[in-house]
Design a protein around this motif. Sequence first.
Motif, PDB file in Angstrom:
ATOM      1  N   ARG A  94      42.296  -9.523  73.522  1.00  0.00           N
ATOM      2  CA  ARG A  94      41.349  -9.130  72.471  1.00  0.00           C
ATOM      3  C   ARG A  94      41.800  -9.423  71.052  1.00  0.00           C
ATOM      4  O   ARG A  94      40.990  -9.510  70.143  1.00  0.00           O
ATOM      5  CB  ARG A  94      41.083  -7.624  72.570  1.00  0.00           C
ATOM      6  N   LEU A  95      43.103  -9.551  70.814  1.00  0.00           N
ATOM      7  CA  LEU A  95      43.615  -9.620  69.451  1.00  0.00           C
ATOM      8  C   LEU A  95      44.552 -10.796  69.223  1.00  0.00           C
ATOM      9  O   LEU A  95      45.199 -11.272  70.145  1.00  0.00           O
ATOM     10  CB  LEU A  95      44.398  -8.350  69.105  1.00  0.00           C
ATOM     11  N   LEU A  96      44.614 -11.193  67.950  1.00  0.00           N
ATOM     12  CA  LEU A  96      45.639 -12.119  67.474  1.00  0.00           C
ATOM     13  C   LEU A  96      46.442 -11.385  66.416  1.00  0.00           C
ATOM     14  O   LEU A  96      45.868 -10.715  65.552  1.00  0.00           O
ATOM     15  CB  LEU A  96      45.021 -13.350  66.800  1.00  0.00           C
ATOM     16  N   LEU A  97      47.741 -11.498  66.473  1.00  0.00           N
ATOM     17  CA  LEU A  97      48.601 -11.075  65.378  1.00  0.00           C
ATOM     18  C   LEU A  97      49.117 -12.369  64.788  1.00  0.00           C
ATOM     19  O   LEU A  97      49.774 -13.154  65.469  1.00  0.00           O
ATOM     20  CB  LEU A  97      49.756 -10.201  65.875  1.00  0.00           C
ATOM     21  N   ILE A 121      53.106 -13.724  52.301  1.00  0.00           N
ATOM     22  CA  ILE A 121      53.192 -15.191  52.396  1.00  0.00           C
ATOM     23  C   ILE A 121      54.547 -15.681  51.864  1.00  0.00           C
ATOM     24  O   ILE A 121      55.189 -16.533  52.480  1.00  0.00           O
ATOM     25  CB  ILE A 121      51.997 -15.862  51.683  1.00  0.00           C
ATOM     26  N   ALA A 122      55.001 -15.109  50.762  1.00  0.00           N
ATOM     27  CA  ALA A 122      56.325 -15.479  50.220  1.00  0.00           C
ATOM     28  C   ALA A 122      57.442 -15.050  51.170  1.00  0.00           C
ATOM     29  O   ALA A 122      58.423 -15.781  51.352  1.00  0.00           O
ATOM     30  CB  ALA A 122      56.524 -14.849  48.844  1.00  0.00           C
ATOM     31  N   ASP A 123      57.288 -13.883  51.785  1.00  0.00           N
ATOM     32  CA  ASP A 123      58.324 -13.404  52.706  1.00  0.00           C
ATOM     33  C   ASP A 123      58.428 -14.260  53.958  1.00  0.00           C
ATOM     34  O   ASP A 123      59.520 -14.433  54.497  1.00  0.00           O
ATOM     35  CB  ASP A 123      58.074 -11.945  53.088  1.00  0.00           C
ATOM     36  N   TYR A 124      57.307 -14.812  54.430  1.00  0.00           N
ATOM     37  CA  TYR A 124      57.386 -15.732  55.579  1.00  0.00           C
ATOM     38  C   TYR A 124      58.300 -16.891  55.232  1.00  0.00           C
ATOM     39  O   TYR A 124      59.130 -17.313  56.044  1.00  0.00           O
ATOM     40  CB  TYR A 124      56.015 -16.300  55.964  1.00  0.00           C
ATOM     41  N   ARG A 125      58.133 -17.425  54.026  1.00  0.00           N
ATOM     42  CA  ARG A 125      58.951 -18.564  53.609  1.00  0.00           C
ATOM     43  C   ARG A 125      60.400 -18.145  53.362  1.00  0.00           C
ATOM     44  O   ARG A 125      61.332 -18.850  53.719  1.00  0.00           O
ATOM     45  CB  ARG A 125      58.357 -19.192  52.351  1.00  0.00           C
ATOM     46  N   ARG A 126      60.576 -17.011  52.714  1.00  0.00           N
ATOM     47  CA  ARG A 126      61.906 -16.548  52.319  1.00  0.00           C
ATOM     48  C   ARG A 126      62.728 -16.072  53.518  1.00  0.00           C
ATOM     49  O   ARG A 126      63.894 -16.423  53.660  1.00  0.00           O
ATOM     50  CB  ARG A 126      61.770 -15.419  51.301  1.00  0.00           C
ATOM     51  N   TYR A 127      62.123 -15.237  54.380  1.00  0.00           N
ATOM     52  CA  TYR A 127      62.867 -14.593  55.456  1.00  0.00           C
ATOM     53  C   TYR A 127      62.479 -15.073  56.857  1.00  0.00           C
ATOM     54  O   TYR A 127      63.172 -14.759  57.817  1.00  0.00           O
ATOM     55  CB  TYR A 127      62.674 -13.071  55.403  1.00  0.00           C
ATOM     56  N   GLY A 128      61.355 -15.756  56.951  1.00  0.00           N
ATOM     57  CA  GLY A 128      60.895 -16.219  58.257  1.00  0.00           C
ATOM     58  C   GLY A 128      60.039 -15.207  59.002  1.00  0.00           C
ATOM     59  O   GLY A 128      59.578 -15.473  60.104  1.00  0.00           O
ATOM     60  N   PHE A 129      59.807 -14.043  58.384  1.00  0.00           N
ATOM     61  CA  PHE A 129      58.954 -13.030  59.013  1.00  0.00           C
ATOM     62  C   PHE A 129      58.462 -12.047  57.958  1.00  0.00           C
ATOM     63  O   PHE A 129      58.985 -11.978  56.849  1.00  0.00           O
ATOM     64  CB  PHE A 129      59.713 -12.269  60.107  1.00  0.00           C
ATOM     65  N   CYS A 130      57.464 -11.286  58.313  1.00  0.00           N
ATOM     66  CA  CYS A 130      56.897 -10.202  57.514  1.00  0.00           C
ATOM     67  C   CYS A 130      55.817  -9.564  58.376  1.00  0.00           C
ATOM     68  O   CYS A 130      55.591 -10.011  59.506  1.00  0.00           O
ATOM     69  CB  CYS A 130      56.305 -10.727  56.202  1.00  0.00           C
ATOM     70  N   HIS A 131      55.156  -8.525  57.871  1.00  0.00           N
ATOM     71  CA  HIS A 131      54.061  -7.953  58.650  1.00  0.00           C
ATOM     72  C   HIS A 131      52.940  -8.980  58.752  1.00  0.00           C
ATOM     73  O   HIS A 131      52.872  -9.922  57.969  1.00  0.00           O
ATOM     74  CB  HIS A 131      53.567  -6.626  58.069  1.00  0.00           C
ATOM     75  N   GLY A 132      52.077  -8.799  59.746  1.00  0.00           N
ATOM     76  CA  GLY A 132      51.049  -9.795  59.991  1.00  0.00           C
ATOM     77  C   GLY A 132      49.647  -9.231  59.930  1.00  0.00           C
ATOM     78  O   GLY A 132      49.443  -8.043  59.706  1.00  0.00           O
ATOM     79  N   ALA A 133      48.698 -10.092  60.138  1.00  0.00           N
ATOM     80  CA  ALA A 133      47.282  -9.745  60.149  1.00  0.00           C
ATOM     81  C   ALA A 133      46.827  -9.617  61.598  1.00  0.00           C
ATOM     82  O   ALA A 133      47.072 -10.506  62.407  1.00  0.00           O
ATOM     83  CB  ALA A 133      46.478 -10.829  59.438  1.00  0.00           C
ATOM     84  N   SER A 134      46.182  -8.502  61.914  1.00  0.00           N
ATOM     85  CA  SER A 134      45.607  -8.297  63.246  1.00  0.00           C
ATOM     86  C   SER A 134      44.153  -8.731  63.194  1.00  0.00           C
ATOM     87  O   SER A 134      43.390  -8.258  62.351  1.00  0.00           O
ATOM     88  CB  SER A 134      45.668  -6.819  63.645  1.00  0.00           C
ATOM     89  N   VAL A 135      43.774  -9.627  64.081  1.00  0.00           N
ATOM     90  CA  VAL A 135      42.429 -10.179  64.060  1.00  0.00           C
ATOM     91  C   VAL A 135      41.791  -9.992  65.427  1.00  0.00           C
ATOM     92  O   VAL A 135      42.378 -10.380  66.448  1.00  0.00           O
ATOM     93  CB  VAL A 135      42.463 -11.687  63.706  1.00  0.00           C
ATOM     94  N   LEU A 136      40.610  -9.395  65.442  1.00  0.00           N
ATOM     95  CA  LEU A 136      39.855  -9.228  66.668  1.00  0.00           C
ATOM     96  C   LEU A 136      39.271 -10.574  67.070  1.00  0.00           C
ATOM     97  O   LEU A 136      38.542 -11.197  66.291  1.00  0.00           O
ATOM     98  CB  LEU A 136      38.747  -8.191  66.469  1.00  0.00           C
ATOM     99  N   LYS A 137      39.602 -11.041  68.252  1.00  0.00           N
ATOM    100  CA  LYS A 137      39.062 -12.325  68.726  1.00  0.00           C
ATOM    101  C   LYS A 137      37.551 -12.231  68.845  1.00  0.00           C
ATOM    102  O   LYS A 137      36.997 -11.181  69.141  1.00  0.00           O
ATOM    103  CB  LYS A 137      39.642 -12.678  70.090  1.00  0.00           C
ATOM    104  N   GLY A 138      36.894 -13.336  68.627  1.00  0.00           N
ATOM    105  CA  GLY A 138      35.447 -13.384  68.774  1.00  0.00           C
ATOM    106  C   GLY A 138      34.689 -12.970  67.529  1.00  0.00           C
ATOM    107  O   GLY A 138      33.468 -13.047  67.505  1.00  0.00           O
TER     108      GLY A 138
END
Length: 82
Positions: free
Chosen positions: A9-12, A56-73
């Motif tokens: 049901r979800l994408l992170l 977005i900056a943390d993804y580049r800087r550290y390779g991770f950060c909190h994400g977006a939860s998206v309901l499929k469909g």
Amino acid sequence: MKVILETDRLLLREYVQEDAEAYFKLNTDPEVVRFVPDKPVLNVEQARQTLIDHPIADYRRYGFCHGASVLKGTANRSALPA
């Protein structure tokens, strides 16, 4: 955009700038912001800049950060912070 985790049901996934409107709506909802110490964002452009400056900056800087939860469909696949 990078998918971190997927269920039936979800994408992170990583946040993208296009999530600014959904991020703004979520972070101006009184039922949401009462649980977080951050100040509400004032407009969609401030929400976009917050996404750029933090997750977005943390993804580049550290390779991770909190994400977006998206309901499929969902038609626009709007993000919900996770």
